[in-house]
Design a protein around this motif. Structure first.
Motif, PDB file in Angstrom:
ATOM      1  N   LEU A  46      -1.192 -10.245  -9.595  1.00  0.00           N
ATOM      2  CA  LEU A  46      -1.787  -9.399  -8.561  1.00  0.00           C
ATOM      3  C   LEU A  46      -0.901  -8.168  -8.406  1.00  0.00           C
ATOM      4  N   GLN A  47      -1.386  -7.027  -8.918  1.00  0.00           N
ATOM      5  CA  GLN A  47      -0.591  -5.803  -8.987  1.00  0.00           C
ATOM      6  C   GLN A  47      -1.101  -4.785  -7.972  1.00  0.00           C
ATOM      7  N   PHE A  48      -0.239  -4.428  -7.052  1.00  0.00           N
ATOM      8  CA  PHE A  48      -0.581  -3.461  -6.022  1.00  0.00           C
ATOM      9  C   PHE A  48       0.107  -2.134  -6.309  1.00  0.00           C
ATOM     10  N   ASP A  49      -0.661  -1.070  -6.244  1.00  0.00           N
ATOM     11  CA  ASP A  49      -0.132   0.292  -6.284  1.00  0.00           C
ATOM     12  C   ASP A  49      -0.452   0.898  -4.934  1.00  0.00           C
ATOM     13  N   THR A  50       0.558   1.517  -4.315  1.00  0.00           N
ATOM     14  CA  THR A  50       0.368   1.999  -2.952  1.00  0.00           C
ATOM     15  C   THR A  50       1.225   3.221  -2.659  1.00  0.00           C
ATOM     16  N   THR A  51       0.792   3.964  -1.659  1.00  0.00           N
ATOM     17  CA  THR A  51       1.611   5.058  -1.143  1.00  0.00           C
ATOM     18  C   THR A  51       2.345   4.631   0.122  1.00  0.00           C
ATOM     19  N   LEU A  52       2.237   3.373   0.488  1.00  0.00           N
ATOM     20  CA  LEU A  52       3.028   2.849   1.603  1.00  0.00           C
ATOM     21  C   LEU A  52       4.507   2.899   1.243  1.00  0.00           C
ATOM     22  N   SER A  53       5.350   3.039   2.248  1.00  0.00           N
ATOM     23  CA  SER A  53       6.789   2.927   2.067  1.00  0.00           C
ATOM     24  C   SER A  53       7.208   1.634   2.760  1.00  0.00           C
ATOM     25  N   LEU A  54       7.521   0.626   1.969  1.00  0.00           N
ATOM     26  CA  LEU A  54       7.792  -0.702   2.509  1.00  0.00           C
ATOM     27  C   LEU A  54       9.260  -1.084   2.340  1.00  0.00           C
ATOM     28  N   SER A  55       9.802  -1.718   3.351  1.00  0.00           N
ATOM     29  CA  SER A  55      11.157  -2.260   3.249  1.00  0.00           C
ATOM     30  C   SER A  55      11.126  -3.488   2.348  1.00  0.00           C
ATOM     31  N   ASP A  56      12.292  -3.956   1.944  1.00  0.00           N
ATOM     32  CA  ASP A  56      12.358  -5.176   1.140  1.00  0.00           C
ATOM     33  C   ASP A  56      11.736  -6.345   1.888  1.00  0.00           C
ATOM     34  N   ASP A  57      12.014  -6.450   3.186  1.00  0.00           N
ATOM     35  CA  ASP A  57      11.428  -7.524   3.993  1.00  0.00           C
ATOM     36  C   ASP A  57       9.911  -7.409   4.051  1.00  0.00           C
ATOM     37  N   ASP A  58       9.403  -6.178   4.200  1.00  0.00           N
ATOM     38  CA  ASP A  58       7.950  -5.965   4.209  1.00  0.00           C
ATOM     39  C   ASP A  58       7.319  -6.397   2.888  1.00  0.00           C
ATOM     40  N   LYS A  59       7.986  -6.069   1.787  1.00  0.00           N
ATOM     41  CA  LYS A  59       7.454  -6.446   0.475  1.00  0.00           C
ATOM     42  C   LYS A  59       7.427  -7.966   0.309  1.00  0.00           C
ATOM     43  N   THR A  60       8.473  -8.621   0.768  1.00  0.00           N
ATOM     44  CA  THR A  60       8.520 -10.078   0.682  1.00  0.00           C
ATOM     45  C   THR A  60       7.428 -10.702   1.533  1.00  0.00           C
ATOM     46  N   THR A  61       7.294 -10.227   2.761  1.00  0.00           N
ATOM     47  CA  THR A  61       6.255 -10.730   3.658  1.00  0.00           C
ATOM     48  C   THR A  61       4.876 -10.483   3.060  1.00  0.00           C
ATOM     49  N   PHE A  62       4.675  -9.288   2.531  1.00  0.00           N
ATOM     50  CA  PHE A  62       3.406  -8.927   1.913  1.00  0.00           C
ATOM     51  C   PHE A  62       3.091  -9.877   0.754  1.00  0.00           C
ATOM     52  N   ALA A  63       4.029 -10.059  -0.154  1.00  0.00           N
ATOM     53  CA  ALA A  63       3.812 -10.928  -1.315  1.00  0.00           C
ATOM     54  C   ALA A  63       3.525 -12.363  -0.886  1.00  0.00           C
TER      55      ALA A  63
END
Length: 124
Positions: free
Chosen positions: A4-21
């Motif tokens: 599942l590959q996401f391309d985004t213009t969001l600016s996410l912190s490492d914690d946000d990326k982990t939570t998102f995944a």
């Protein structure tokens, strides 16, 4: 063995990326009736000029390229796509007009890890 590959213009912190995944993995396993150990999630951030969607409104863009095993019903795929977009809208204020999901389906044998090769998916 989805990718599942996401391309985004969001600016996410490492914690946000982990939570998102983690949340995307939960949504995938629930909607696609599978386990989580083989779900791979990629989040790639881009400058706003790097992504474009003709219908987009002001705000971040989020595109999902879901490489999945062949065999899921339209209803399962649509349910996962909607759940993913609803989550992104609620958690990260991505406008619904600014999201897109594309599924690419592969035979199970085309999806591999070191310890396994996918097989045919059945809805049991």
């Amino acid at each position: 063995m989805p990718l599942l590959q996401f391309d985004t213009t969001l600016s996410l912190s490492d914690d946000d990326k982990t939570t998102f995944a983690e949340r995307i993995t939960e949504l995938y396993t629930a909607e696609m009736a599978t386990t989580s150990g083989h779900v791979a999630v990629v989040v790639r951030e881009h400058e706003s000029a790097a992504l474009h969607l003709g219908r987009a409104v002001d705000g971040p863009l989020l595109f999902l390229d879901a490489e999945i095993r062949r065999g899921r019903s339209f209803e399962r795929k649509r349910s996962f796509a909607l759940a993913t977009m609803e989550y992104a809208a609620d958690a990260f204020d991505v406008p619904t007009e600014n999201m897109k999901v594309v599924f690419t389906e592969h035979p199970g044998e085309a999806m591999m890890g070191m310890d396994r090769v996918g097989d045919t998916w059945t809805d049991e």
